[in-house]
Design an enzyme around this catalytic site. Structure first.
Site, PDB file in Angstrom:
ATOM      1  N   MET A  52      24.083   8.810   3.087  1.00 41.23           N
ATOM      2  CA  MET A  52      24.042  10.080   3.798  1.00 41.23           C
ATOM      3  C   MET A  52      24.295   9.891   5.285  1.00 41.23           C
ATOM      4  O   MET A  52      24.964  10.719   5.925  1.00 41.23           O
ATOM      5  CB  MET A  52      22.698  10.780   3.585  1.00 41.23           C
ATOM      6  CG  MET A  52      22.657  12.209   4.121  1.00 41.23           C
ATOM      7  SD  MET A  52      23.871  13.293   3.333  1.00 41.23           S
ATOM      8  CE  MET A  52      22.913  13.900   1.938  1.00 41.23           C
ATOM      9  N   LYS A 103     -17.727  -0.615   5.555  1.00 37.36           N
ATOM     10  CA  LYS A 103     -18.119  -1.712   4.662  1.00 37.36           C
ATOM     11  C   LYS A 103     -19.627  -1.716   4.421  1.00 37.36           C
ATOM     12  O   LYS A 103     -20.090  -1.973   3.286  1.00 37.36           O
ATOM     13  CB  LYS A 103     -17.665  -3.049   5.251  1.00 37.36           C
ATOM     14  CG  LYS A 103     -17.796  -4.213   4.269  1.00 37.36           C
ATOM     15  CD  LYS A 103     -17.093  -5.461   4.782  1.00 37.36           C
ATOM     16  CE  LYS A 103     -17.130  -6.579   3.738  1.00 37.36           C
ATOM     17  NZ  LYS A 103     -16.395  -7.790   4.196  1.00 37.36           N
ATOM     18  N   GLU A 115       0.807  -1.210   0.000  1.00 34.73           N
ATOM     19  CA  GLU A 115       0.000   0.000   0.000  1.00 34.73           C
ATOM     20  C   GLU A 115       0.848   1.272   0.000  1.00 34.73           C
ATOM     21  O   GLU A 115       0.444   2.292  -0.563  1.00 34.73           O
ATOM     22  CB  GLU A 115      -0.947   0.015   1.215  1.00 34.73           C
ATOM     23  CG  GLU A 115      -2.063  -1.022   1.140  1.00 34.73           C
ATOM     24  CD  GLU A 115      -1.682  -2.379   1.723  1.00 34.73           C
ATOM     25  OE1 GLU A 115      -2.554  -3.261   1.804  1.00 34.73           O
ATOM     26  OE2 GLU A 115      -0.490  -2.543   2.103  1.00 34.73           O
ATOM     27  N   PHE A 172     -11.848  -7.185  13.883  1.00 34.24           N
ATOM     28  CA  PHE A 172     -10.739  -7.649  13.037  1.00 34.24           C
ATOM     29  C   PHE A 172     -10.396  -6.589  11.991  1.00 34.24           C
ATOM     30  O   PHE A 172     -11.257  -6.088  11.284  1.00 34.24           O
ATOM     31  CB  PHE A 172     -11.117  -8.963  12.353  1.00 34.24           C
ATOM     32  CG  PHE A 172     -10.061  -9.482  11.419  1.00 34.24           C
ATOM     33  CD1 PHE A 172      -8.832  -9.896  11.898  1.00 34.24           C
ATOM     34  CD2 PHE A 172     -10.291  -9.533  10.051  1.00 34.24           C
ATOM     35  CE1 PHE A 172      -7.845 -10.368  11.045  1.00 34.24           C
ATOM     36  CE2 PHE A 172      -9.322 -10.000   9.176  1.00 34.24           C
ATOM     37  CZ  PHE A 172      -8.087 -10.423   9.679  1.00 34.24           C
ATOM     38  N   GLN A 173      -9.122  -6.246  11.929  1.00 31.71           N
ATOM     39  CA  GLN A 173      -8.586  -5.249  11.004  1.00 31.71           C
ATOM     40  C   GLN A 173      -9.253  -3.886  11.150  1.00 31.71           C
ATOM     41  O   GLN A 173      -9.405  -3.145  10.181  1.00 31.71           O
ATOM     42  CB  GLN A 173      -8.661  -5.737   9.548  1.00 31.71           C
ATOM     43  CG  GLN A 173      -7.675  -6.874   9.265  1.00 31.71           C
ATOM     44  CD  GLN A 173      -7.480  -7.149   7.790  1.00 31.71           C
ATOM     45  OE1 GLN A 173      -8.353  -6.891   6.978  1.00 31.71           O
ATOM     46  NE2 GLN A 173      -6.318  -7.688   7.435  1.00 31.71           N
TER      47      GLN A 173
END
Length: 585
Positions: free
Chosen positions: A481, A165, A53, A115-116
């Protein structure tokens, strides 16, 4: 389509099309799955399936930067949404117009640790321009229209839309709204004529003026208007890291990039100026050094679309709030009017000083002591051979600074990098997004061996979706760096910066094998005499991505440099070497 009954998910897809979206970068999961079903049949809306993502977010950002359109990314709830956070913060810091859409658990489950489930609205509130939680399918079209408008107007930024959802699954009558319903949002104030007159008065009175051009010139699509202002004024200008390419590097009034790794002429011009006209820059700490000692004799004209930026770091004598293009037009018109009456400008002494600094302290590099290739040479040759019409997308670190220094930018929107947040892993997915947005342009991802290993899985996305970017890994086998700072400030104690990817190492991973595994063309260059031929070979391959392992010296450092925590007057042109100010000025 108006008035047709459909699911909230289909309404979301239709809303994206109505808002002007052409490409969505995303990855499906449970809470966003209802939307992915109608997305499969959507005509005129391309979906690019990423491998992470974060890659979706950077790709949307790269697409937006290269095209000026709003970038769109899509993710599921919980870890899918949290994986977007880095890309959201990155785009917001650099004022990129982006809409991030995330699925959320059903509204009845919010707050139950389902969940999630993750409170992505709460998490991203400090790093977005605005965000929405949508629980009702009827609200989806208006929210999407508002999100695109907010993201793309005023100071561009990121808008998050979190859709439950059940809102995606519920039925609704699709209606694309005529209005916006944002009565309190007035993002484009007109510049005040009094401030315009005062700014021009200061410009005509100044003996040592400088224009400081920032990323706002590009975000405001104001390059032509600002270019005309520079021409009429006869005043030198500098372009920040975020403004590289806003005006051509070859412009005779250009002094280079200011800041920690800026040119001597740009840094010293700001320090010794009696007037700085700042258009679309933030007076960032990497530009000012120690703020109290920055440009001590300069009056400040600060023009910005975002009033919160004005006088935030440096108090403005003349604040101007408005769009960069409109401000530049107003300044030019007022300046022409005043010059037609009397031209009191006398910048000759100032220009003589600046030209001497520009001539005496040009950017350059020395050959490496270990005999391995100088990375600056590689990057310089990529810029020369690929040409100014190409798009160059850097990761973060030494290679980023060298890409800003040694590639000559003649066109706007050809330099992409993570400026404000400094996000390792930005380059490959952002280059992917830029290539999707500008398929006819050559797009180079110039990446470090450290950055590349954070997001190189998006090469799979590029191969499968026919996105033939070119990746130049500036492989110094270290976190370059960080190693430079360890060299300069930590007694050369190289704690955890060796990556074992380059000269004399175990080559873990072997980037040629990695390229082959992903279906890319893989090339390696280890000698100076092979640089041009290797770049030419990469330029000839356009049917798939190319990964070039440029194995270079680990000892090369970025110069000039203003060490952190000191005045810009302490700029060093090499280790232990400073410009001879007294003799030159």
């Amino acid at each position: 389509m108006n008035g047709q009954q459909m699911t909230g998910a289909k309404a979301l897809v239709e809303s994206l099309k109505h808002a002007g979206a052409e490409v969505v970068f995303g990855l499906p999961g449970g809470a966003i799955l209802p939307t992915y079903d109608p997305l499969m049949d959507a005509e005129g809306l391309r979906h690019v399936l990423v491998r992470h993502e974060q890659g979706a977010g950077h790709a949307a950002s790269g697409y937006a930067h290269a095209t000026g359109k709003v970038g769109v990314c899509l993710a599921t709830s919980g870890p899918g949404a949290t994986n977007l956070i880095t890309a959201i913060a990155d785009a917001q810091m650099d004022s990129i117009p982006m809409v991030a859409i995330t699925g959320q658990v059903g509204s009845a489950f919010i707050g139950t640790d389902a969940f999630q489930e993750a409170d992505i609205v709460g998490m991203t509130m400090p790093i977005t321009k605005h965000n929405f939680l949508v629980k009702n399918a009827d609200d989806i079209p208006l929210v999407i229209k508002q999100a695109f408008h907010i993201a793309s107007t005023g100071r561009p930024g990121v808008v998050l839309v979190d859709v439950t959802k059940d809102a995606q699954q519920a039925m609704t009558d699709f209606v694309w709204p005529e209005g916006l319903g944002l009565p309190g949002y007035r993002p484009t104030p007109r510049p005040h004529s009094k401030q315009i007159r005062e700014a021009v008065s200061l410009l005509l009175e100044a003996k040592r003026p400088v224009f400081l051009l920032g990323g706002g010139v590009l975000r405001g699509r104001a390059t032509e208007e600002v270019g005309e202002l520079i021409e009429v004024s006869g005043v030198p200008f500098v372009t920040t890291l975020m403004a590289r390419g806003a005006l051509p590097d070859s412009h005779p009034s250009h002094l280079g990039m200011p800041g920690m790794h800026g040119t001597v002429s740009a840094v010293s011009a700001l320090q010794r100026s009696d007037l700085i006209v700042n258009i679309g820059a933030r007076f960032d700490d990497r530009v000012t050094g120690v703020l109290e000692s920055f440009a001590p004799s300069a009056k400040i004209v600060h023009a910005d679309i975002d009033p919160a930026e004005i006088s935030k770091n440096r108090t403005a004598d003349v604040p101007i709030v408005g769009e960069a293009a409109e401000i530049a037009r107003a300044l030019t018109a007022q300046l022409r009017e005043r010059l037609a009456v009397a031209d009191t400008r006398d910048y000759d002494t100032w220009w003589n000083t600046l030209k001497m600094l520009r001539d005496n302290y040009p950017l350059g590099w020395t050959e490496t002591e270990d005999g391995f290739t100088a990375p600056q040479k590689v990057i310089s040759r990529i810029g020369e051979i690929s040409g100014p019409d190409s798009i160059f997308v850097a990761g973060v670190g030494q290679h980023q600074m060298w890409s800003a220094q040694f590639i000559k930018y003649e066109n706007p929107y050809t330099w992409l990098n993570s400026g404000g947040l400094g996000t390792m892993g930005y380059s490959v997915p952002a280059a992917m997004g830029a290539k999707v947005g500008q398929p006819d342009k050559v797009v180079w991802s110039i990446d470090g061996d450290g950055c590349f290993q954070m997001t190189n899985q998006e090469l799979a996305t590029c191969v499968i979706n026919d996105i033939p970017i070119k990746v130049a890994i500036i492989n110094n086998s270290s976190l370059g760096m960080v190693r430079q700072w360890q060299n300069l400030f930590y007694d050369q104690r190289y704690s955890n910066t060796d990556l074992d990817t380059g000269h004399g190492s175990r080559r873990i991973p072997d980037f040629l094998k990695l390229a082959d595994a992903y279906g890319c063309a893989g090339l390696r260059c280890e000698r100076d005499e092979d640089i041009d031929a290797t770049i030419a070979q990469a330029m000839e391959i356009n049917d798939r991505p190319v990964v070039v392992d440029f194995t270079v010296s680990a000892d090369a450092m970025v110069w000039p440099m203003v060490p952190s925590g000191v005045s810009n007057d302490e700029i060093q042109i090499a280790q232990g070497m400073s410009p001879e100010w007294e003799r030159d000025i």
